[in-house]
Design an enzyme around this catalytic site. Structure first.
Site, PDB file in Angstrom:
ATOM      1  N   ILE A   1      21.256  23.426  53.716  1.00 50.05           N
ATOM      2  CA  ILE A   1      22.160  23.665  52.356  1.00 50.05           C
ATOM      3  C   ILE A   1      21.333  22.712  51.409  1.00 50.05           C
ATOM      4  CG2 ILE A   1      23.958  23.848  51.103  1.00 50.05           C
ATOM      5  CD1 ILE A   1      25.652  24.532  53.635  1.00 50.05           C
TER       6      ILE A   1
ATOM      7  N   ARG B   1      32.637  19.660  51.464  1.00 48.84           N
ATOM      8  CA  ARG B   1      33.830  20.064  52.017  1.00 48.84           C
ATOM      9  C   ARG B   1      34.864  19.103  51.009  1.00 48.84           C
ATOM     10  NH1 ARG B   1      32.729  23.753  54.215  1.00 48.84           N
ATOM     11  NH2 ARG B   1      33.441  24.302  56.344  1.00 48.84           N
TER      12      ARG B   1
ATOM     13  N   ASP C   1      33.858  24.225  44.590  1.00 46.50           N
ATOM     14  CA  ASP C   1      34.063  25.171  45.530  1.00 46.50           C
ATOM     15  C   ASP C   1      35.097  24.785  46.646  1.00 46.50           C
ATOM     16  OD1 ASP C   1      33.740  28.187  46.510  1.00 46.50           O
ATOM     17  OD2 ASP C   1      32.670  27.181  48.084  1.00 46.50           O
TER      18      ASP C   1
ATOM     19  N   GLU D   1      43.425  23.151  50.845  1.00 44.42           N
ATOM     20  CA  GLU D   1      43.215  24.428  50.431  1.00 44.42           C
ATOM     21  C   GLU D   1      44.136  25.472  51.289  1.00 44.42           C
ATOM     22  OE1 GLU D   1      39.208  25.413  51.531  1.00 44.42           O
ATOM     23  OE2 GLU D   1      38.278  23.994  50.229  1.00 44.42           O
TER      24      GLU D   1
ATOM     25  N   HIS E   1      36.615  28.471  47.598  1.00 40.89           N
ATOM     26  CA  HIS E   1      35.864  28.330  48.812  1.00 40.89           C
ATOM     27  C   HIS E   1      35.287  29.701  49.099  1.00 40.89           C
ATOM     28  CE1 HIS E   1      35.676  25.858  52.715  1.00 40.89           C
ATOM     29  NE2 HIS E   1      34.319  26.249  52.576  1.00 40.89           N
TER      30      HIS E   1
ATOM     31  N   ALA F   1      30.180  30.635  49.806  1.00 37.05           N
ATOM     32  CA  ALA F   1      29.132  30.884  50.817  1.00 37.05           C
ATOM     33  C   ALA F   1      28.968  32.659  50.993  1.00 37.05           C
ATOM     34  CB  ALA F   1      29.429  30.341  52.068  1.00 37.05           C
TER      35      ALA F   1
END
Length: 350
Positions: free
Chosen positions: A183, A263, A287, A292, A311, A314
């Site tokens: 990434i 994260r 993100d 969460e 989130h 992706a």
């Protein structure tokens, strides 16, 4: 005699992609019962509709199917509890392929002891999400440099400022990427295409083509002092928890743009809010979060310099196909007795 390998599809997946898995090798038997899997609400909805409920008979059938397989496509019910249960109930289990790029947290949350975890391998879909995550990181950088948050506020208030405020050039600026894995390197590629100079961190410090400086976490502060923008791609582990703390934000130049696609636990959110309020960070594109869904009372929701993404950066319509292609490649390696890539470390959980 050819050894037969049984693969069970534990999460929602389109039938045509299941056929691709079947086509990998004649020795592969694929167990796929779509009626036992929750329908997808959107492309690559690996958990499926939460309102879906199996009958008691279907529930028994689902677990019986998974218990016959040496290989699982997806964590059972896409949950740590499902992984824990199948690890206990399926003595022939050899390999589980997770849908997530960072499945270490789920493996850790399963509570399985090291001895049990040593009996099978868990691979992730790391790399499949590299391009959409990198594109989102580029969005965050551009938003910060081009003052999009302020433009949105002015538009909502129908304000046409008398004094025109210049924006910052991305080209020629410096990006620091924490985590130069797939990434991070994809983010670096896009950043360089925009004219940025890129440095970053890596557990194994070694030269990387196109990267100005590579350092370990112990050299992060020195890199941050050079950054105009910072993108975090690191997973959540005990070694990365709150890596971005008050000291890290203080090491940045005033006005740094901060993006997190790794994260949420890597960031001390209180320290980030302080940095946003004192101008050390000019804009944050997030993100992922420590908790969460992001709690309703989090100041991040309404902060004028923050973009909150749930989130989802992706996600793409191509995700199921890309994960299946990755799994098929891994399955070929598995059948040939090779080393599987992107293994979850059962000790450090990354």
């Amino acid at each position: 005699m050819t050894t037969q390998t049984t693969v069970a599809i534990a999460v929602p997946l389109e039938a045509e992609l299941v056929d691709r898995i079947r086509a990998v090798d004649p020795s592969v038997t694929v167990l796929y019962e779509p009626d036992l899997l929750p329908p997808e609400r959107f492309p690559a909805d690996h958990s499926g509709d939460p309102d879906f409920k199996r009958t008691p008979a279907q529930e028994e059938q689902y677990w019986d199917m998974l218990s016959k397989a040496q290989v699982l496509y997806g964590l059972p019910n896409e949950s740590p509890a499902g992984l824990a249960r199948i690890a206990r109930e399926n003595p022939r289990l050899q390999w589980v392929h997770a849908m997530a790029a960072g499945a270490g947290g789920a493996v850790k949350a399963s509570g399985l002891d090291p001895e049990t975890l040593s009996k099978f391998k868990v691979t992730t879909s790391a790399g499949v999400h590299a391009l959409p995550l990198a594109e989102f990181a580029a969005l965050g950088i551009l938003n910060g440099f081009k003052r999009s948050a302020e433009l949105v506020q002015d538009q909502a208030a129908k304000v046409w400022p008398e004094l025109r405020t210049p924006t910052r050039l991305v080209s020629g600026s410096t990006l620091v990427v924490t985590g130069l894995g797939e990434i991070g390197l994809e983010t670096a590629r896009i950043a360089r295409a925009l004219g940025m100079k890129v440095s970053g961190t890596k557990r194994t410090v070694e030269p990387i083509e196109g990267i100005e400086h590579v350092a370990g976490n112990d050299g992060l502060a020195r890199l941050l002092a050079t950054a105009d923008a910072v993108v975090n791609t690191l997973p959540g582990t005990p070694f990365t928890e709150k890596l971005f703390n008050r000291d890290a934000f203080a090491a940045m130049k005033p006005g740094t743009v901060f993006v997190n696609v790794g994260r949420g636990t890597v960031v001390d959110e209180e320290a980030l809010l302080e940095a946003l309020n004192n101008g050390q960070v000019s804009y944050a594109c997030l993100d992922v979060f420590a908790v969460e869904p992001l709690p309703q009372d989090s100041p991040l929701w309404e902060h004028p310099k923050v973009l909150v993404s749930p989130h989802t950066s992706a996600l793409s319509a191509a995700e199921n196909r890309l994960i299946t292609e990755r799994f098929c490649s891994n399955l070929r390696t598995f059948l040939d007795g090779g080393d599987l890539p992107h293994l979850v470390d059962p000790v450090h959980f990354y």
